[in-house]
Design an enzyme around this catalytic site. Structure first.
Site, PDB file in Angstrom:
ATOM      1  N   PHE A 251      24.119  35.877  43.901  1.00 35.22           N
ATOM      2  CA  PHE A 251      24.974  36.942  44.424  1.00 35.22           C
ATOM      3  C   PHE A 251      26.433  36.488  44.416  1.00 35.22           C
ATOM      4  O   PHE A 251      26.775  35.420  44.902  1.00 35.22           O
ATOM      5  CB  PHE A 251      24.556  37.318  45.848  1.00 35.22           C
ATOM      6  N   GLN A 252      27.282  37.311  43.833  1.00 33.64           N
ATOM      7  CA  GLN A 252      28.719  37.058  43.712  1.00 33.64           C
ATOM      8  C   GLN A 252      29.018  35.735  43.002  1.00 33.64           C
ATOM      9  O   GLN A 252      29.937  35.004  43.355  1.00 33.64           O
ATOM     10  CB  GLN A 252      29.414  37.114  45.078  1.00 33.64           C
TER      11      GLN A 252
ATOM     12  N   MET B 219      57.967  53.887  28.371  1.00 35.36           N
ATOM     13  CA  MET B 219      58.103  53.091  27.156  1.00 35.36           C
ATOM     14  C   MET B 219      57.117  53.558  26.086  1.00 35.36           C
ATOM     15  O   MET B 219      57.450  53.628  24.894  1.00 35.36           O
ATOM     16  CB  MET B 219      57.903  51.606  27.442  1.00 35.36           C
TER      17      MET B 219
ATOM     18  N   GLU C 237      43.028  40.959  45.236  1.00 37.13           N
ATOM     19  CA  GLU C 237      43.233  39.595  44.732  1.00 37.13           C
ATOM     20  C   GLU C 237      44.240  39.524  43.580  1.00 37.13           C
ATOM     21  O   GLU C 237      44.931  38.513  43.420  1.00 37.13           O
ATOM     22  CB  GLU C 237      41.897  38.985  44.302  1.00 37.13           C
TER      23      GLU C 237
ATOM     24  N   LYS D 158      30.388  26.510  47.654  1.00 32.97           N
ATOM     25  CA  LYS D 158      30.247  26.648  49.098  1.00 32.97           C
ATOM     26  C   LYS D 158      29.703  25.383  49.758  1.00 32.97           C
ATOM     27  O   LYS D 158      30.150  24.992  50.842  1.00 32.97           O
ATOM     28  CB  LYS D 158      29.328  27.840  49.390  1.00 32.97           C
TER      29      LYS D 158
END
Length: 570
Positions: free
Chosen positions: A117-118, A474, A55, A167
């Site tokens: 959940f999630q 760097m 993602e 949802k």
């Protein structure tokens, strides 16, 4: 009798909104909370969904698409870890004012706050790093919210917007009604500059002996590059650009001084230090530009043009603020000018600084500067260069001559390693008529290396270039200069993989060299390979250093122009 409007599900409304906004590409990864959207997506034919492999890759790809095209980049991910994985990309877009809209799945509304959940409070998490964000609790507000999200992301000073989609809202139904106009209280971007201020700015330019245009990314975002070029050429004004402003003015033009700031050119920084009029166009006086603020252009009269009023006086106090769209303001200032300032002495001084300390590098060993300079020559400055973060990023800014706006895509404000590979993928979906070249260090390349799979799957003709010095270059440079040469956990030599074998395992034609004499040949072979991505590894010297350099917090006049330790390679 009018037919009654048919109700649509939230998923259907979602896609109708994207159709209304003219969205042709979205970057996403499916999950449980977005399954109904993906079910509907199966039958959608007006846009392309790009399946990324992480993602974070989706958000950087959306950034690359937005930076390269000027359109809004769109992301679709699921709830919980899917949403939280986007945070770095959202923060990156916020810092660089990139218009993206990130749609995140969410647990059903009745479970929000229950540690379902999630579940993750993505609205709370992203509040400090978005221009605005929304949690849609009512299906009847879905279309209106999406309309506002695109409007906010793309107007005024652009930026990321998050829309969280529970949802059950996606599963509900409502009549689809897409607002034609958006009216948000307190949000009224001001595009036209104040005429009195514009007249005063023109007067200052006419009377200046040592003027300097300081150009930021706002000029590119506004589409003001042509106005800038006309102003600079008509009145013979020197132009220096920030990292995000590169390409706003042709890099091969004799009036371009290149980049200013921490790793800017010597003559650009000296011009800033000695100018009597500094005109900041779509630039925010970032700390990497100013160094020690109270010594920055201390004798100059400062004009700042910016669309965002909060950017005015934020870092440096200016004498003349102009709030407005920089494209319009540049044209308005030019319309008020009726005579050219006499700048022969000023240009002679700038040319002497350039001769005093030109950009140069070791030609006996393979150095990053040589690789970038050769890429610039072979592409004529007309490619879309997507840089990662580190030394190579600064070498690109110094040695690649960008001739067009939206040709240099880079993570500036946040400095996100791992940006280049996915951002180049996004750019490749937006730009079909120019080469797309991703350039990364060996450290940053590994941070989103999984997105090579995306490039292979979609047969994207991206040239992935790895500048491999076997170090976090760097950080190593800072350790050599300021931390007693204690190279703590920056040496990657023992742990780096064989990048060519990785490329070959994915079916990517891959090349590698450590010889100066082979650089042009390897680039030509890779550039002439078609049908998908190619990978090129340049094994440069470990001790590669990028100069000039203004130490953090130091004055611009304290530039380091060469290696302090003569034992080291120069």
């Amino acid at each position: 009798m009018k037919a009654e409007k048919q109700k649509l599900t939230g998923a259907e409304i979602f896609f109708e909104c994207l159709r209304e906004e003219g969205v042709d590409t979205i970057f996403g990864y499916p999950g449980g909370a977005t399954l109904q959207i993906y079910e509907k997506l199966y039958d959608v034919d007006f846009l392309e969904h790009v399946l990324v492999r992480h993602e974070q890759g989706a958000t950087h790809a959306a950034e690359g698409y937005a930076k390269a095209t000027g359109k809004v980049g769109v992301v679709l991910v699921t709830s919980g870890p899917g949403a939280t994985n986007t945070v770095t990309g959202i923060a990156d877009a916020y810092m660089d004012s990139v218009p993206i809209v990130v749609f995140t799945g969410q647990v059903p509304t009745h479970l929000i706050g229950n540690d379902a959940f999630q579940e993750a409070d993505i609205v709370g998490i992203t509040r400090p790093i978005t221009k605005h964000n929304f949690l849609v609790r009512d299906i009847n507000k879905l279309a209106e919210t999406i309309r506002k999200a695109f409007f906010i992301a793309s107007t005024g000073r652009p930026g990321p917007v998050v829309v969280d989609l529970p949802k059950d809202v996606i599963a509900s139904s409502a009549i689809f009604d897409y607002p034609k106009e958006v009216d948000i209280r307190g949000y009224k971007p001001q595009y036209q500059g104040h005429m009195h201020q514009i007249k005063k700015a023109a007067e200052k330019i006419k009377n200046a002996k040592k003027p300097l245009l300081y150009v930021g990314g706002g000029v590119i975002m506004s589409g003001g590059s042509e106005e800038l070029k006309l102003l600079a050429k008509e009145y013979n004004l020197p132009v220096t650009m920030t990292l995000q402003g590169l390409g706003a003015f042709p890099g091969n033009d004799e009036q371009s001084l290149g980049m200013l700031g921490m790793h800017g050119t010597f003559h650009a920084n000296m011009a800033v230090n000695n100018c009597d009029l500094l005109i900041a166009l779509g630039a925010r006086f970032d700390d990497r530009v100013t160094g020690k603020v109270d010594t920055f252009a201390k004798d100059a009269y400062k004009i700042q043009v910016d669309l965002d009023p909060t950017a005015i006086d934020k870092n440096v106090l200016v004498d003349l603020p102009i709030v407005g769209d920089v494209k319009h303001v540049i044209a308005e200032i030019a319309a008020e000018l009726d005579e050219k300032p006499q700048l022969d002495d000023w240009w002679q001084q700038i040319r002497s600084w350039k001769e005093e300390c030109p950009l140069e590098y070791d030609t006996e060993h393979l150095c990053t500067a040589h690789v970038i300079e050769k890429i610039s020559e072979l592409t004529g400055g007309n490619a879309v260069i997507v840089s990662d973060v580190g030394q190579h990023q600064m070498f690109i800014a110094q040695y690649y001559k960008f001739n067009h706006p939206r040709s240099h895509l880079s993570s500036g404000g946040l400095g996100t390693m791992g940006f280049s590979v996915p951002a180049a993928i996004g750019a490749a979906f937006g730009v079909k008529d120019r080469p797309i070249i991703s350039i990364s260090g060996d450290g940053g390349f590994q941070m989103n290396i999984q997105e090579l799979i995306t490039a292979v799957y979609y047969k994207l003709p991206i040239k992935f270039i790895i500048v491999n010095n076997s170090f976090l270059g760097m950080v190593r440079q800072w350790q050599e200069l300021f931390h007693a040469e204690k190279y703590s956990f920056t040496d990657l030599g023992a742990s780096n993989p064989d990048f060519v074998k990785i490329g070959e395992a994915l079916g990517i034609p891959s090349f590698s060299t450590d010889k100066v004499s082979e650089v042009e040949d390897v680039l030509n072979r890779a550039f002439n390979t078609n049908g998908g991505p190619t990978l090129i590894e340049f094994k440069v010297v470990m001790e590669d250093m990028v100069f000039p350099m203004v130490p953090s917090g130091a004055a611009v006049s304290d530039m380091i122009i060469k290696r302090l330790n003569p034992k080291r390679m120069v």
